[in-house]
Write an enzyme that holds these catalytic residues in place. Structure first.
Site, mmCIF file in Angstrom:
data_model
loop_
_atom_site.group_PDB
_atom_site.id
_atom_site.type_symbol
_atom_site.label_atom_id
_atom_site.label_comp_id
_atom_site.label_asym_id
_atom_site.label_seq_id
_atom_site.Cartn_x
_atom_site.Cartn_y
_atom_site.Cartn_z
ATOM 1 N N LEU A 101 0.836 -1.193 0.000
ATOM 2 C CA LEU A 101 0.000 0.000 0.000
ATOM 3 C C LEU A 101 0.879 1.253 0.000
ATOM 4 O O LEU A 101 0.587 2.235 0.668
ATOM 5 C CB LEU A 101 -0.940 -0.011 1.215
ATOM 6 C CG LEU A 101 -2.256 0.759 1.083
ATOM 7 C CD1 LEU A 101 -3.081 0.222 -0.076
ATOM 8 C CD2 LEU A 101 -3.059 0.675 2.375
ATOM 9 N N VAL B 262 2.286 3.132 -5.448
ATOM 10 C CA VAL B 262 1.467 2.528 -6.501
ATOM 11 C C VAL B 262 0.259 1.813 -5.906
ATOM 12 O O VAL B 262 -0.849 1.878 -6.443
ATOM 13 C CB VAL B 262 2.306 1.563 -7.366
ATOM 14 C CG1 VAL B 262 1.440 0.911 -8.440
ATOM 15 C CG2 VAL B 262 3.471 2.307 -8.011
ATOM 16 N N GLY B 263 0.462 1.146 -4.780
ATOM 17 C CA GLY B 263 -0.648 0.449 -4.142
ATOM 18 C C GLY B 263 -1.760 1.396 -3.724
ATOM 19 O O GLY B 263 -2.949 1.118 -3.943
ATOM 20 N N GLU C 242 15.788 8.359 -5.632
ATOM 21 C CA GLU C 242 15.965 7.757 -4.317
ATOM 22 C C GLU C 242 17.245 8.269 -3.669
ATOM 23 O O GLU C 242 18.095 8.873 -4.320
ATOM 24 C CB GLU C 242 16.042 6.228 -4.458
ATOM 25 C CG GLU C 242 14.833 5.592 -5.105
ATOM 26 C CD GLU C 242 13.605 5.634 -4.221
ATOM 27 O OE1 GLU C 242 13.756 5.798 -2.988
ATOM 28 O OE2 GLU C 242 12.480 5.515 -4.758
ATOM 29 N N ASP D 256 17.183 0.668 -14.163
ATOM 30 C CA ASP D 256 15.725 0.739 -14.265
ATOM 31 C C ASP D 256 15.280 0.728 -15.726
ATOM 32 O O ASP D 256 14.373 -0.009 -16.115
ATOM 33 C CB ASP D 256 15.234 2.006 -13.558
ATOM 34 C CG ASP D 256 13.738 2.236 -13.717
ATOM 35 O OD1 ASP D 256 12.956 1.598 -12.992
ATOM 36 O OD2 ASP D 256 13.351 3.061 -14.570
ATOM 37 N N LYS E 20 13.081 -2.156 -18.178
ATOM 38 C CA LYS E 20 11.923 -1.823 -19.007
ATOM 39 C C LYS E 20 12.189 -2.145 -20.475
ATOM 40 O O LYS E 20 11.308 -2.671 -21.175
ATOM 41 C CB LYS E 20 11.590 -0.344 -18.836
ATOM 42 C CG LYS E 20 11.149 0.012 -17.426
ATOM 43 C CD LYS E 20 11.083 1.523 -17.218
ATOM 44 C CE LYS E 20 10.716 1.874 -15.791
ATOM 45 N NZ LYS E 20 10.780 3.326 -15.526
#
Length: 433
Positions: free
Chosen positions: A11, A14-15, A188, A199, A203
């Protein structure tokens, strides 16, 4: 029809975005699916103040969610590749469909996960794993399915794009902009995954597999970051009519597949050159449709949540469909993936931008051009600037296309010259069209 019951694992950003979209747009979603979607259970280590979870079963053990017999679809939104992998495989074993935003998990373990999902007749959906709210996976897998994809190139990491945009527009240095990106929450505390291209490589691995019908091969993706890009590089590129962008590029060639992430010079006339800030954009060239461009927010709670919920809707729509008639995970039927060779970066051909510091004396330039010529490298343009009060001057060379192997040999020879100070900065140049 009875409601579809969803379990959310995680949560965080994104959650919480996915939760709020499912709650706030429940009526619209029901109209699209033909049945309601209910959040049955949430597995999260802590609550999130942005979510009103009153009346929903919350557990601190996320495995309670995947083992809950009432749940039809599991949303894996915890990130990482260890617990997340175990969670997803357990959900699949239990016959549950999975929606994930986890690009590292898919890029590194997707082959195993998809094989298990096919065996159990369930769906693993992952639109949110690439480019946040941009529906690029659906576009490649379905909208462009009539095409033989020739190549794709994209800005698929918003942090890196923000840094390079600020360096270009405001003439700032890398370290200064990185610090601001961290303060703004774009990067970050440890920015390695973003600024060193990991990253983006995750993708690109996913996009290339869907575009070309090949297994996921993250370990063969050439990866180079932007931490060595200087304000001087950006300024010189701009003077020559180029922008520096951190691109993921996948291209089909007669020799094999190019799969690479690195800083790239592209002409100011290209649409991708004008994608700035934290935005993402992907160009795809199909043999039938030609070039297409998708653009939008590549991260954030609601944009990424938009893709998560779109996957939930797709899965809910196909719950009654025969598994053999569903869209394949990687666009091509699992037994039809091609074992095409991934080209080592040394075999790839492109133009190069070289930035070096040399002694301002007779014969130095001749020695450098001789080295380039010896290695079969043709010069497109050459710029030498004076520095007041110094006998060291910057030299910028733009080359025509050449194999990376030849360029490596030339750079090593140039750096060995006594009149060349320090390392030669090298950035690849792409025409794209």
């Amino acid at each position: 029809m009875k409601p579809v019951k969803v379990g959310i694992c995680g949560l965080g950003t994104v959650g919480s975005g996915s939760f709020n979209i499912l709650r706030n747009n429940a009526e619209e979603i029901t109209r699209r699916v033909g049945r309601s979607i209910i959040i049955e259970q949430i597995g999260a280590r802590r609550d999130n103040d942005t979510c009103d979870t009153a009346g929903i079963d919350i557990t601190r053990d996320i495995f309670d969610v995947v083992n809950n017999p009432e749940i039809d679809i599991v949303l894996e939104l915890i990130g990482g590749t260890t617990i997340a992998k175990e969670l997803v495989l357990t959900a699949i074993t239990n016959g549950k469909h999975v929606v994930t935003a986890n690009k590292a998990l898919i890029a590194e373990h997707g082959n195993e996960i998809f094989a298990k999902a096919q065996e159990k007749g369930v769906i693993v959906a992952f639109e949110a794993a690439v480019a946040g709210g941009i529906p690029i996976i659906k576009s490649l897998r379905e909208g462009l399915s009539a095409n033989r994809i020739d190549w794709l190139a994209g800005i698929i990491n918003g942090t890196g794009n923000f840094i390079l945009s600020e360096m270009s527009e405001k003439k700032r240095n890398f370290a200064d902009v990185l610090a601001e990106a961290q303060a703004l929450g774009y990067a970050e505390a440890d920015p390695t995954f973003d600024v060193e291209g990991i990253d983006a490589a995750h993708k690109l691995t996913i996009l290339a597999s869907i575009a070309f019908g090949i297994p996921l091969q993250f370990e063969k993706t050439y990866t180079e970051g932007i931490s060595r890009i200087t304000a001087e590089d950006v300024a010189f590129a701009d003077q020559l009519g180029y922008a520096i962008k951190h691109l993921g590029i996948a291209r089909r060639t007669a020799q094999g597949i190019e799969l690479r992430v690195h800083p790239t010079l592209i002409s100011h006339k290209q649409l991708l050159a004008n994608v700035n800030g934290v935005m993402n954009a992907i160009m795809v060239h199909g043999d039938v449709v030609g070039p297409t461009l998708t653009y939008g927010a590549g991260a954030g709670a609601l944009p990424t949540g938009s893709s998560v919920v779109a996957d939930v809707i797709d899965v809910a729509r196909t719950l009654t469909a025969d598994p053999t008639n569903r869209v394949p995970h990687l666009a091509f039927q699992a037994d039809s993936l091609s074992d095409v060779r991934i080209l080592p970066v040394e075999e790839i051909e492109c133009g190069f931008f070289l930035n070096m510091t040399i002694q301002d004396r007779a014969g130095v330039l001749a020695n450098i051009t001789q080295i380039l010529s010896t290695n079969g490298i043709s010069i497109e343009s050459l710029v030498q600037r004076e520095r007041e009060g110094s006998d060291l001057v910057p030299l910028v060379v733009m080359t025509h296309d050449v194999k990376e192997r030849n360029m490596n040999l030339a750079i090593a020879a140039i750096e060995a010259l006594p009149d060349v100070a320090g390392a030669v900065q090298r950035i690849r140049v792409e025409a794209l069209l």
